[in-house]
Scaffold this motif. Structure first.
Motif, mmCIF file in Angstrom:
data_model
loop_
_atom_site.group_PDB
_atom_site.id
_atom_site.type_symbol
_atom_site.label_atom_id
_atom_site.label_comp_id
_atom_site.label_asym_id
_atom_site.label_seq_id
_atom_site.Cartn_x
_atom_site.Cartn_y
_atom_site.Cartn_z
ATOM 1 N N ALA A 170 0.834 -1.191 0.000
ATOM 2 C CA ALA A 170 0.000 0.000 0.000
ATOM 3 C C ALA A 170 0.874 1.248 0.000
ATOM 4 C CB ALA A 170 -0.923 0.008 1.213
ATOM 5 N N LEU A 171 0.511 2.235 -0.818
ATOM 6 C CA LEU A 171 1.311 3.457 -0.878
ATOM 7 C C LEU A 171 1.239 4.219 0.436
ATOM 8 C CD1 LEU A 171 3.016 5.509 -2.424
ATOM 9 C CD2 LEU A 171 0.886 6.501 -3.325
ATOM 10 N N PHE A 172 0.041 4.331 0.987
ATOM 11 C CA PHE A 172 -0.129 5.104 2.216
ATOM 12 C C PHE A 172 -0.545 4.182 3.357
ATOM 13 C CE2 PHE A 172 -1.104 8.292 -1.144
ATOM 14 C CZ PHE A 172 0.018 9.083 -0.941
ATOM 15 N N ILE A 173 0.238 4.215 4.433
ATOM 16 C CA ILE A 173 0.019 3.312 5.563
ATOM 17 C C ILE A 173 -0.078 4.103 6.859
ATOM 18 C CG2 ILE A 173 1.140 1.337 4.464
ATOM 19 C CD1 ILE A 173 3.671 2.015 6.010
ATOM 20 N N GLY A 174 -0.667 3.441 7.879
ATOM 21 C CA GLY A 174 -0.771 4.040 9.196
ATOM 22 C C GLY A 174 0.400 3.639 10.069
ATOM 23 N N ASN A 175 0.335 4.007 11.356
ATOM 24 C CA ASN A 175 1.480 3.758 12.251
ATOM 25 C C ASN A 175 1.648 2.296 12.627
ATOM 26 O OD1 ASN A 175 -0.645 3.458 14.028
ATOM 27 N ND2 ASN A 175 -0.273 5.422 15.073
ATOM 28 N N LYS A 176 0.708 1.436 12.207
ATOM 29 C CA LYS A 176 0.871 -0.007 12.420
ATOM 30 C C LYS A 176 1.223 -0.741 11.129
ATOM 31 C CE LYS A 176 -2.225 -0.249 16.416
ATOM 32 N NZ LYS A 176 -3.451 -0.890 16.989
ATOM 33 N N GLY A 177 1.478 0.035 10.085
ATOM 34 C CA GLY A 177 1.899 -0.547 8.824
ATOM 35 C C GLY A 177 0.765 -0.974 7.914
ATOM 36 N N GLN A 178 -0.462 -0.832 8.364
ATOM 37 C CA GLN A 178 -1.612 -1.235 7.560
ATOM 38 C C GLN A 178 -2.010 -0.126 6.583
ATOM 39 O OE1 GLN A 178 -2.974 -4.286 7.769
ATOM 40 N NE2 GLN A 178 -1.627 -4.900 9.456
ATOM 41 N N ARG A 179 -2.661 -0.532 5.501
ATOM 42 C CA ARG A 179 -3.148 0.430 4.521
ATOM 43 C C ARG A 179 -4.047 1.458 5.207
ATOM 44 N NH1 ARG A 179 -3.724 0.059 -1.069
ATOM 45 N NH2 ARG A 179 -3.118 -2.145 -0.932
ATOM 46 N N LEU A 180 -3.824 2.712 4.924
ATOM 47 C CA LEU A 180 -4.627 3.770 5.512
ATOM 48 C C LEU A 180 -6.037 3.726 4.918
ATOM 49 C CD1 LEU A 180 -3.619 5.824 7.609
ATOM 50 C CD2 LEU A 180 -3.435 7.512 5.776
ATOM 51 N N GLY A 181 -7.046 3.771 5.780
ATOM 52 C CA GLY A 181 -8.427 3.673 5.323
ATOM 53 C C GLY A 181 -9.035 5.029 4.984
ATOM 54 N N GLN A 182 -10.224 4.994 4.412
ATOM 55 C CA GLN A 182 -10.885 6.223 3.977
ATOM 56 C C GLN A 182 -11.167 7.163 5.147
ATOM 57 O OE1 GLN A 182 -14.202 5.834 1.287
ATOM 58 N NE2 GLN A 182 -13.335 4.070 0.232
ATOM 59 N N ARG A 183 -11.683 6.598 6.227
ATOM 60 C CA ARG A 183 -12.036 7.445 7.369
ATOM 61 C C ARG A 183 -10.807 8.127 7.956
ATOM 62 N NH1 ARG A 183 -15.270 11.106 9.144
ATOM 63 N NH2 ARG A 183 -15.600 11.109 11.404
ATOM 64 N N ALA A 184 -9.701 7.407 8.032
ATOM 65 C CA ALA A 184 -8.471 7.972 8.576
ATOM 66 C C ALA A 184 -8.003 9.153 7.716
ATOM 67 C CB ALA A 184 -7.385 6.907 8.653
ATOM 68 N N ILE A 185 -8.106 9.012 6.401
ATOM 69 C CA ILE A 185 -7.674 10.083 5.507
ATOM 70 C C ILE A 185 -8.599 11.294 5.644
ATOM 71 C CG2 ILE A 185 -7.423 10.733 3.075
ATOM 72 C CD1 ILE A 185 -6.410 7.878 2.565
ATOM 73 N N GLN A 186 -9.891 11.052 5.754
ATOM 74 C CA GLN A 186 -10.830 12.153 5.951
ATOM 75 C C GLN A 186 -10.495 12.945 7.211
ATOM 76 O OE1 GLN A 186 -14.388 9.756 5.910
ATOM 77 N NE2 GLN A 186 -14.997 10.479 3.882
ATOM 78 N N LEU A 187 -10.183 12.226 8.287
ATOM 79 C CA LEU A 187 -9.860 12.883 9.555
ATOM 80 C C LEU A 187 -8.548 13.656 9.469
ATOM 81 C CD1 LEU A 187 -10.925 10.098 12.092
ATOM 82 C CD2 LEU A 187 -12.081 12.281 11.646
ATOM 83 N N ARG A 188 -7.555 13.121 8.766
ATOM 84 C CA ARG A 188 -6.287 13.824 8.610
ATOM 85 C C ARG A 188 -6.483 15.114 7.810
ATOM 86 N NH1 ARG A 188 -3.025 13.160 12.234
ATOM 87 N NH2 ARG A 188 -1.385 14.038 10.905
ATOM 88 N N LEU A 189 -7.307 15.036 6.785
ATOM 89 C CA LEU A 189 -7.574 16.216 5.973
ATOM 90 C C LEU A 189 -8.318 17.277 6.782
ATOM 91 C CD1 LEU A 189 -7.273 17.486 3.249
ATOM 92 C CD2 LEU A 189 -9.218 16.157 2.417
ATOM 93 N N LYS A 190 -9.268 16.836 7.589
ATOM 94 C CA LYS A 190 -9.997 17.763 8.447
ATOM 95 C C LYS A 190 -9.047 18.426 9.437
ATOM 96 C CE LYS A 190 -13.886 17.967 11.699
ATOM 97 N NZ LYS A 190 -14.990 17.196 12.348
ATOM 98 N N LYS A 191 -8.139 17.630 10.013
ATOM 99 C CA LYS A 191 -7.180 18.168 10.973
ATOM 100 C C LYS A 191 -6.316 19.254 10.329
ATOM 101 C CE LYS A 191 -3.099 16.875 13.691
ATOM 102 N NZ LYS A 191 -2.184 17.790 12.971
ATOM 103 N N HIS A 192 -5.798 18.970 9.131
ATOM 104 C CA HIS A 192 -4.906 19.931 8.496
ATOM 105 C C HIS A 192 -5.657 21.199 8.085
ATOM 106 C CE1 HIS A 192 -1.262 17.619 8.600
ATOM 107 N NE2 HIS A 192 -1.868 16.579 8.060
ATOM 108 N N SER A 193 -6.923 21.077 7.718
ATOM 109 C CA SER A 193 -7.680 22.274 7.358
ATOM 110 C C SER A 193 -7.844 23.188 8.573
ATOM 111 C CB SER A 193 -9.038 21.897 6.770
ATOM 112 O OG SER A 193 -9.881 21.284 7.730
#
Length: 303
Positions: A206-229
């Motif tokens: 997977a190109l994008f992974i979380g801190n446990k090495g698993q593929r980053l999911g849709q919800r996680a990406i949505q939350l990261r985008l919200k955080k950065h905004s």
């Protein structure tokens, strides 16, 4: 007949929905509200009984509601309530259903919100002093660079990137694959991310992974985008679709090539792409002045 005739008929119908079909209080309230609106309208034009209402009256009621700002969805629900009410009455011996065959006006499609170029630049100017920041920067740059759907970004594997030609292969709706160009800022951000990706042992390609090495999911990406905004001081929460729409809008404003934008977005029908277009009038006017042989809209003194 008096107004109580309508009320009695509605009460009997709602009672059956409650005792026989055991619908929820919220649903019963919606039915009652829709039917009482129609009854009120009918009484205002001296239609005092359900059997006296004609299809023309139903159409007039729908039109009146629409003029007052009722949405297409609200009107569809109201018509559904009417059809159910009259269907109940036919079971009681009536042969009358004036709501059959009547369609509600469609609601206008809401344009997705887009960010202007300065706002996109503000959003993408994030802190990259750790691997999470580098990953998130790559995610945002790729979103905006290639106009991806969230599901497409989540599904990307490392081998989907052609570094030589700066192309990305994604799988979109209907399991259809398409190749997309990657801009130089996104290429740079991806290279910076991949240089630190191994700090977290990846579970797969997977190109994008979380801190446990698993593929980053849709919800996680949505939350990261919200955080950065929020961190970047945006005046709104940014979601993935806003970046996709911003990509489409900026591409269209610069090129005017709707077909090319359609291909980049992976739309089967160009009518879908047209929902993403909201060129301002000034831009349209400039295109018109430059392209139309008989425009002649430059300032000239009239004869």
């Amino acid at each position: 007949m008096s107004r109580e005739d309508w009320q009695q008929q509605i009460d009997e119908f709602i009672d059956e929905l409650n005792t026989v079909r055991r619908l929820s209080p919220h649903t019963l309230s919606s039915y009652r509200r829709d039917l009482e609106k129609f009854a009120q309208y009918c009484n205002s034009i001296n239609i005092a009984h359900a059997e006296l209402a004609l299809s023309a009256h139903v159409r007039q009621w729908v039109a009146a509601q629409f003029r007052q700002g009722a949405s297409g969805r609200s009107l569809q629900r109201g018509l559904s309530s009417l059809r159910s009410f009259y269907k109940y009455r036919t079971r009681k011996g009536s042969q009358h259903n004036p709501a059959l065959g009547i369609a509600a006006p469609k609601s206008a499609k809401k344009l997705p919100k887009a960010l202007d170029a300065d706002s996109v630049g503000q959003l993408l100017n994030i802190d990259t002093d750790n691997w999470i920041g580098l990953r998130d920067c790559a995610i945002l740059e790729l979103f905006y660079s290639s106009g991806l759907r969230l599901s497409e970004l989540v599904g990307i594997n490392i081998h989907d990137i052609d570094w030589g030609d700066a192309l990305l292969t994604v799988t979109g709706k209907g399991n259809k694959s398409r190749s997309l160009p990657i801009g130089r800022y996104a290429i740079s951000a991806l290279q910076a991310w991949l240089a630190v990706r191994e700090q977290v042992t990846p579970a797969d390609n997977a190109l994008f992974i979380g801190n446990k090495g698993q593929r980053l999911g849709q919800r996680a990406i949505q939350l990261r985008l919200k955080k950065h905004s929020l961190v970047q001081g945006m005046n709104q929460n940014v979601n993935p679709h806003m970046l996709r729409h911003s990509f489409a809008s900026h591409m269209l404003e610069s090129s005017g090539d709707l077909r090319a934008v359609q291909e980049l977005l992976g739309h089967a029908n160009i009518s879908t792409t047209q929902v993403y277009t909201h060129l301002d009038f000034q831009h349209l006017a400039k295109v018109y002045d430059a392209a139309h042989p008989r425009a002649n809209r430059s300032k000239k003194s009239s004869k």
